[in-house]
Design a protein around this motif. Structure first.
Motif, PDB file in Angstrom:
ATOM      1  N   GLU A  66      36.094  31.092  41.236  1.00 58.14           N
ATOM      2  CA  GLU A  66      36.989  32.211  40.926  1.00 58.14           C
ATOM      3  C   GLU A  66      38.071  32.346  41.998  1.00 58.14           C
ATOM      4  O   GLU A  66      39.238  32.601  41.688  1.00 58.14           O
ATOM      5  N   LEU A  67      37.682  32.166  43.251  1.00 59.75           N
ATOM      6  CA  LEU A  67      38.631  32.262  44.358  1.00 59.75           C
ATOM      7  C   LEU A  67      39.727  31.205  44.246  1.00 59.75           C
ATOM      8  O   LEU A  67      40.924  31.504  44.372  1.00 59.75           O
ATOM      9  N   THR A  68      39.331  29.955  44.007  1.00 58.26           N
ATOM     10  CA  THR A  68      40.321  28.879  43.956  1.00 58.26           C
ATOM     11  C   THR A  68      41.213  28.988  42.720  1.00 58.26           C
ATOM     12  O   THR A  68      42.406  28.672  42.779  1.00 58.26           O
ATOM     13  N   GLU A  69      40.660  29.447  41.609  1.00 58.29           N
ATOM     14  CA  GLU A  69      41.483  29.655  40.413  1.00 58.29           C
ATOM     15  C   GLU A  69      42.475  30.796  40.634  1.00 58.29           C
ATOM     16  O   GLU A  69      43.633  30.725  40.210  1.00 58.29           O
ATOM     17  N   PHE A  70      42.011  31.836  41.318  1.00 53.94           N
ATOM     18  CA  PHE A  70      42.902  32.948  41.643  1.00 53.94           C
ATOM     19  C   PHE A  70      44.031  32.450  42.547  1.00 53.94           C
ATOM     20  O   PHE A  70      45.183  32.885  42.422  1.00 53.94           O
ATOM     21  N   GLY A  71      43.690  31.540  43.470  1.00 52.49           N
ATOM     22  CA  GLY A  71      44.706  30.982  44.354  1.00 52.49           C
ATOM     23  C   GLY A  71      45.790  30.241  43.591  1.00 52.49           C
ATOM     24  O   GLY A  71      46.974  30.296  43.964  1.00 52.49           O
ATOM     25  N   GLU A  72      45.414  29.534  42.525  1.00 47.94           N
ATOM     26  CA  GLU A  72      46.416  28.841  41.711  1.00 47.94           C
ATOM     27  C   GLU A  72      47.388  29.839  41.080  1.00 47.94           C
ATOM     28  O   GLU A  72      48.608  29.607  41.053  1.00 47.94           O
ATOM     29  N   ASP A  73      46.855  30.949  40.565  1.00 48.20           N
ATOM     30  CA  ASP A  73      47.727  31.987  39.994  1.00 48.20           C
ATOM     31  C   ASP A  73      48.640  32.577  41.062  1.00 48.20           C
ATOM     32  O   ASP A  73      49.827  32.826  40.813  1.00 48.20           O
ATOM     33  N   LEU A  74      48.076  32.779  42.242  1.00 53.15           N
ATOM     34  CA  LEU A  74      48.854  33.369  43.335  1.00 53.15           C
ATOM     35  C   LEU A  74      49.987  32.444  43.764  1.00 53.15           C
ATOM     36  O   LEU A  74      51.136  32.877  43.955  1.00 53.15           O
ATOM     37  N   ARG A  75      49.695  31.156  43.883  1.00 51.66           N
ATOM     38  CA  ARG A  75      50.730  30.199  44.294  1.00 51.66           C
ATOM     39  C   ARG A  75      51.811  30.065  43.228  1.00 51.66           C
ATOM     40  O   ARG A  75      52.999  29.921  43.542  1.00 51.66           O
ATOM     41  N   GLU A  76      51.414  30.119  41.963  1.00 47.81           N
ATOM     42  CA  GLU A  76      52.391  30.033  40.889  1.00 47.81           C
ATOM     43  C   GLU A  76      53.327  31.240  40.914  1.00 47.81           C
ATOM     44  O   GLU A  76      54.547  31.111  40.714  1.00 47.81           O
ATOM     45  N   ALA A  77      52.770  32.416  41.192  1.00 46.05           N
ATOM     46  CA  ALA A  77      53.608  33.613  41.286  1.00 46.05           C
ATOM     47  C   ALA A  77      54.585  33.500  42.449  1.00 46.05           C
ATOM     48  O   ALA A  77      55.746  33.923  42.348  1.00 46.05           O
ATOM     49  N   HIS A  78      54.135  32.899  43.549  1.00 44.60           N
ATOM     50  CA  HIS A  78      55.024  32.683  44.694  1.00 44.60           C
ATOM     51  C   HIS A  78      56.141  31.712  44.328  1.00 44.60           C
ATOM     52  O   HIS A  78      57.311  31.929  44.683  1.00 44.60           O
ATOM     53  N   ARG A  79      55.779  30.628  43.656  1.00 45.97           N
ATOM     54  CA  ARG A  79      56.790  29.632  43.294  1.00 45.97           C
ATOM     55  C   ARG A  79      57.852  30.230  42.378  1.00 45.97           C
ATOM     56  O   ARG A  79      59.033  29.903  42.477  1.00 45.97           O
ATOM     57  N   ARG A  80      57.436  31.100  41.468  1.00 41.33           N
ATOM     58  CA  ARG A  80      58.375  31.710  40.532  1.00 41.33           C
ATOM     59  C   ARG A  80      59.124  32.889  41.144  1.00 41.33           C
ATOM     60  O   ARG A  80      60.083  33.384  40.563  1.00 41.33           O
ATOM     61  N   GLY A  81      58.643  33.337  42.323  1.00 43.08           N
ATOM     62  CA  GLY A  81      59.258  34.512  42.913  1.00 43.08           C
ATOM     63  C   GLY A  81      59.003  35.764  42.086  1.00 43.08           C
ATOM     64  O   GLY A  81      59.833  36.682  42.056  1.00 43.08           O
ATOM     65  N   ARG A  83      57.729  38.973  41.796  1.00 41.18           N
ATOM     66  CA  ARG A  83      57.258  40.038  42.664  1.00 41.18           C
ATOM     67  C   ARG A  83      56.294  40.978  41.942  1.00 41.18           C
ATOM     68  O   ARG A  83      55.352  41.491  42.547  1.00 41.18           O
ATOM     69  N   ILE A  84      56.546  41.225  40.675  1.00 37.55           N
ATOM     70  CA  ILE A  84      55.672  42.118  39.914  1.00 37.55           C
ATOM     71  C   ILE A  84      54.262  41.525  39.825  1.00 37.55           C
ATOM     72  O   ILE A  84      53.260  42.209  40.034  1.00 37.55           O
ATOM     73  N   ARG A  85      54.211  40.215  39.521  1.00 38.77           N
ATOM     74  CA  ARG A  85      52.915  39.546  39.434  1.00 38.77           C
ATOM     75  C   ARG A  85      52.209  39.532  40.789  1.00 38.77           C
ATOM     76  O   ARG A  85      50.999  39.745  40.873  1.00 38.77           O
ATOM     77  N   LEU A  86      52.974  39.298  41.852  1.00 37.01           N
ATOM     78  CA  LEU A  86      52.397  39.284  43.188  1.00 37.01           C
ATOM     79  C   LEU A  86      51.838  40.656  43.564  1.00 37.01           C
ATOM     80  O   LEU A  86      50.793  40.759  44.204  1.00 37.01           O
ATOM     81  N   LYS A  87      52.539  41.706  43.155  1.00 41.01           N
ATOM     82  CA  LYS A  87      52.079  43.064  43.449  1.00 41.01           C
ATOM     83  C   LYS A  87      50.741  43.334  42.760  1.00 41.01           C
ATOM     84  O   LYS A  87      49.886  44.059  43.295  1.00 41.01           O
ATOM     85  N   VAL A  88      50.556  42.744  41.572  1.00 42.63           N
ATOM     86  CA  VAL A  88      49.302  42.916  40.839  1.00 42.63           C
ATOM     87  C   VAL A  88      48.193  42.069  41.473  1.00 42.63           C
ATOM     88  O   VAL A  88      47.030  42.507  41.577  1.00 42.63           O
ATOM     89  N   LEU A  89      48.530  40.858  41.910  1.00 44.38           N
ATOM     90  CA  LEU A  89      47.517  39.928  42.403  1.00 44.38           C
ATOM     91  C   LEU A  89      47.047  40.234  43.823  1.00 44.38           C
ATOM     92  O   LEU A  89      45.885  39.963  44.161  1.00 44.38           O
ATOM     93  N   THR A  90      47.911  40.771  44.661  1.00 43.87           N
ATOM     94  CA  THR A  90      47.579  40.944  46.079  1.00 43.87           C
ATOM     95  C   THR A  90      46.312  41.753  46.319  1.00 43.87           C
ATOM     96  O   THR A  90      45.455  41.343  47.121  1.00 43.87           O
ATOM     97  N   GLY A  92      43.738  42.078  44.416  1.00 51.36           N
ATOM     98  CA  GLY A  92      42.619  41.234  44.001  1.00 51.36           C
ATOM     99  C   GLY A  92      42.323  40.147  45.005  1.00 51.36           C
ATOM    100  O   GLY A  92      41.161  39.748  45.182  1.00 51.36           O
ATOM    101  N   ARG A  93      43.353  39.666  45.684  1.00 50.87           N
ATOM    102  CA  ARG A  93      43.182  38.640  46.718  1.00 50.87           C
ATOM    103  C   ARG A  93      42.271  39.154  47.831  1.00 50.87           C
ATOM    104  O   ARG A  93      41.295  38.501  48.204  1.00 50.87           O
ATOM    105  N   HIS A  94      42.570  40.344  48.331  1.00 45.60           N
ATOM    106  CA  HIS A  94      41.757  40.914  49.405  1.00 45.60           C
ATOM    107  C   HIS A  94      40.352  41.260  48.916  1.00 45.60           C
ATOM    108  O   HIS A  94      39.368  41.094  49.648  1.00 45.60           O
ATOM    109  N   GLU A  95      40.251  41.725  47.691  1.00 44.54           N
ATOM    110  CA  GLU A  95      38.942  42.093  47.136  1.00 44.54           C
ATOM    111  C   GLU A  95      38.039  40.862  47.016  1.00 44.54           C
ATOM    112  O   GLU A  95      36.849  40.924  47.340  1.00 44.54           O
TER     113      GLU A  95
END
Length: 308
Positions: A66-81, A83-90, A92-95
């Motif tokens: 789950e952690l590594t799959e979440f990381g793929e979503d996080l990196r994709e949001a970074h690549r696309r820039g 910000r809305i998606r990153l605000k939602v994911l952040t 969950g990252r810490h959790e």
């Protein structure tokens, strides 16, 4: 049972690693596999943080996936820039990281170990690096970490601060807006020298040359200072890790001695209770013996009187 000897080693508690590694290396050498023996003997003993991460791969594989799959979503949001998606994911990252750290602490507690704050922080940094960097995620999933990981912007380093040789670190791609305002420099051809005119270096060129030399010298000094500071930090980190191993050993010894002390106390209470019973029995026996002695003495007196 793990067939890969490396996986087997990195699944062991750290205090068992060295002896097991040397035994496997000896077995391979005795079997004629010199290269394999040397490869095994070169393996580094895992730090506590690395061992905890390796254990999570074995005891909580679904959460690691789950952690590594979440990381793929996080990196994709970074690549696309995005910000809305990153605000939602952040959040969950810490959790996710906190949840895995708690699982690791619970696993350690089951073995009678307590995890220090600094070790928990290094484990969290390792998990976070796996979220940010695909290479770090691959290393985590291998279950063979010898050191914790840390993402520092330009890549991933281990607990000593040394760069980890992996690729695929997350980098932000330039946005069209950022690149649109840039213009390519105009190329100019070499100026032709006038016939018979001697070329002289301008004072501005000399000033730039001196400034560049000064900057290069300063860079060498700063790099030397950094290398010395990094060596000192790595030595302190190594000493801290050794001390944490010692603390873990002492905690295990204290728990063992505490159990032995409690057992000794129980045996002491039982012995004291038996002593009181024996004392009462002795008092009763002494009274009975005294009465019997008095009867005997009286009988002797009567016999003596009769004989007289």
């Amino acid at each position: 049972m793990e067939l890969d000897p490396v996986l087997t080693l990195y699944g062991l508690p750290p205090e068992q690693f060295t002896a097991a590694r040397n035994q496997i290396a000896k077995t391979l050498r005795d079997a004629g596999d010199t290269r394999g023996s040397e490869s095994i003997r070169a393996l580094r003993k895992p730090t506590i943080a690395a061992w905890l991460a390796n254990r999570l791969v074995r005891t909580a594989p679904d959460q690691i996936a789950e952690l590594t799959e979440f990381g793929e979503d996080l990196r994709e949001a970074h690549r696309r820039g995005d910000r809305i998606r990153l605000k939602v994911l952040t959040p969950g990252r810490h959790e996710l990281v906190d949840r895995l750290v708690q699982i690791a602490k619970a696993n350690a507690a089951d073995d009678g170990r307590s995890i220090t704050v600094s070790t928990a922080e290094r484990l969290a940094a390792t998990l976070d690096a796996a979220l940010v960097d695909p290479g770090a995620a691959q290393m985590l999933r291998s279950g063979r970490l010898s050191s914790g990981l840390r993402h520092v912007g330009f890549g991933v380093v281990d607990e000593t601060g040394a760069p980890v040789p992996i690729t695929g670190a997350m980098r932000d791609r330039p946005t069209p807006t950022a690149t649109a305002g840039k213009t390519s420099p105009r190329k100019s051809g070499p100026k032709k020298k006038a016939p018979g005119v001697r070329t002289r270096k301008l004072p501005q060129d000399e000033l730039l040359r001196r400034q560049r030399a000064e900057l290069q010298e300063r860079l060498r000094e700063v790099e030397a200072d950094y290398e010395a500071a990094e060596n000192e930090r790595a030595a302190a980190e190594s000493e801290l890790d050794a001390n944490e191993h010692h603390i873990a050993d002492m905690q295990t010894a204290i728990e063992r001695l505490t159990d032995e002390l409690e057992q000794a106390r129980r045996e002491l209470r039982q012995a004291q209770s038996r002593t009181r019973k024996l004392e009462r029995a002795l008092t009763h026996a002494a009274r009975f013996a005294a009465a019997a002695r008095r009867r005997r003495d009286a009988q002797h007196q009567r016999l003596d009187a009769f004989n007289a």
